[in-house]
Write an enzyme that holds these catalytic residues in place. Structure first.
Site, short mmCIF file in Angstrom:
data_model
loop_
_atom_site.label_atom_id
_atom_site.label_comp_id
_atom_site.label_asym_id
_atom_site.label_seq_id
_atom_site.Cartn_x
_atom_site.Cartn_y
_atom_site.Cartn_z
N ALA A 17 6.19 -9.31 -7.77
CA ALA A 17 4.89 -8.83 -7.19
C ALA A 17 4.62 -7.57 -7.80
O ALA A 17 3.42 -6.99 -7.47
CB ALA A 17 4.90 -8.60 -5.63
N ASP A 18 5.13 -7.08 -8.88
CA ASP A 18 4.94 -5.65 -9.70
C ASP A 18 3.58 -5.69 -10.15
O ASP A 18 3.46 -6.60 -11.10
CB ASP A 18 6.05 -5.58 -10.77
CG ASP A 18 5.84 -4.20 -11.39
OD1 ASP A 18 6.13 -3.16 -10.65
OD2 ASP A 18 5.32 -4.12 -12.45
N VAL A 19 2.78 -4.93 -10.00
CA VAL A 19 1.57 -4.70 -10.60
C VAL A 19 1.30 -4.52 -12.03
O VAL A 19 0.59 -5.15 -12.84
CB VAL A 19 0.60 -3.80 -9.65
CG1 VAL A 19 -0.51 -3.28 -10.80
CG2 VAL A 19 0.62 -3.97 -8.46
N LEU A 31 3.83 -5.54 -14.01
CA LEU A 31 4.03 -6.91 -14.99
C LEU A 31 2.53 -7.71 -14.81
O LEU A 31 2.58 -8.21 -15.95
CB LEU A 31 5.07 -7.38 -13.97
CG LEU A 31 5.24 -8.92 -14.39
CD1 LEU A 31 5.96 -9.16 -15.94
CD2 LEU A 31 6.25 -9.75 -13.34
N TRP A 60 6.47 -4.49 -19.50
CA TRP A 60 5.86 -3.05 -19.04
C TRP A 60 5.65 -2.22 -20.27
O TRP A 60 4.66 -1.30 -20.46
CB TRP A 60 7.04 -2.33 -18.23
CG TRP A 60 7.05 -2.97 -16.99
CD1 TRP A 60 6.31 -3.52 -16.27
CD2 TRP A 60 8.20 -2.44 -15.76
NE1 TRP A 60 6.79 -3.68 -14.80
CE2 TRP A 60 7.96 -3.20 -14.72
CE3 TRP A 60 9.47 -1.90 -16.01
CZ2 TRP A 60 8.67 -3.10 -13.58
CZ3 TRP A 60 10.21 -1.80 -14.64
CH2 TRP A 60 9.82 -2.41 -13.58
#
Length: 302
Positions: free
Chosen positions: A255-257, A259, A297
């Site tokens: 759920a990493d924004v 990423l 990232w």
């Protein structure tokens, strides 16, 4: 592997992308836990060795690491061993990345990204409490705002050493934060919930109900289950901690924004991909999803 030469300790390196690792460490001006000097390719950081606060300087050259101790004329071998061990873990130096490169070479998304940043290694957050705290602070806010929260927390409740009129800070201990009340953190712009979560995690670690050694012997699934049982730690936070602190190469903060934005950029799309699309693509990254994430990232700093 580390060789003692005068007042320095040196280690020959291969397959370490020092330039991009320093760029990552220096990505935000509000960072207070280390200082990067790109001109001399070095980073300075205060670390705790037993009960002593020690300032280290690490130069990352093309084929060599040089570790020195700016405030110590003759560091003891115990201090030197602890510091070199810290650097080895900080930069994941024992990891053979060739299997990741082989995987990336066969993957259309990762192929060019990994080629561009080859030698980049996941930079660890060694202390479990710091990693969990950072994951809590970063929830649902921008990276810039999260750095501001960390800066306030560290400079209010952390310890520091001064060298050449520059202050080098250590992250507050779990014991210190466990002694705080919610209002003290609210005064630093923490929300009510984040203040509660942070103090709760501090209490678990301060009373040894949770420690890094327990987690390191678990499988990835067991780590996630244990961490998500903690109030305030969801799957994203758990996998972030597993990736940065426990150094499992297959942790995956789906759920990493960051990423999502990286994938949007790399794929040159107008919209961020869906979670289902990312999960499907990540099947090809099995075993190395943490490294895939870290490399993606890196593209956001360009």
């Amino acid at each position: 592997m580390w060789k003692h030469k005068g007042i320095e300790f040196r280690r020959e390196i291969q397959d370490v992308n020092g330039a991009d690792m320093l760029a990552y460490l220096g990505r935000n001006q509000k960072e207070v836990l280390h200082r990067v000097n790109l001109e001399n390719k070095s980073v300075m950081k205060a670390i705790r060795i037993q009960k002593e606060v020690v300032l280290i300087k690490l130069a990352i050259l093309d084929k060599e690491l040089i570790l020195s101790f700016p405030q110590l004329i003759h560091p003891t071998m115990q201090i030197a061993k602890a510091a070199t061990d810290f650097v080895d873990e900080w930069f994941d130096l024992s990891r053979d990345l060739q299997p990741f490169y082989d995987l990336a070479h066969r993957d259309e998304i990762l192929k060019e990204v990994v080629l561009a940043y080859k030698g980049l290694r996941i930079i660890a957050v060694e202390e479990l409490f710091e990693a969990l705290s950072w994951s809590i602070m970063g929830q649902q806010i921008s990276l810039q705002v999260a750095y501001g929260l960390k800066q306030k927390l560290v400079t209010t409740f952390g310890e520091s050493v001064v060298h050449d009129d520059i202050e080098y800070w250590l992250f507050p201990s779990a014991e210190k934060v466990a002694s705080l009340n919610v209002e003290e953190l609210r005064n630093l712009s923490f929300t009510q919930r984040k203040a509660e979560y942070l103090i709760g995690v501090a209490e678990l670690i301060a009373t040894d109900q949770l420690n890094k050694e327990q987690l390191l012997v678990m499988s990835l699934g067991e780590m996630e289950t244990r961490l998500t049982a903690i109030r305030g730690i969801g799957k994203w936070s758990a996998n972030y901690v597993i990736m940065r602190c426990l150094r499992h190469p297959d942790a995956f903060p789906l759920a990493d924004v960051g990423l999502h934005n990286a994938l949007k950029k790399v794929l040159n799309q107008s919209e961020k991909p869906s979670l289902a699309e990312i999960e499907e693509w990540a099947k090809n990254w099995s075993g190395w999803r943490a490294y895939a994430t870290f490399y993606l990232w890196r593209t956001l700093q360009e």
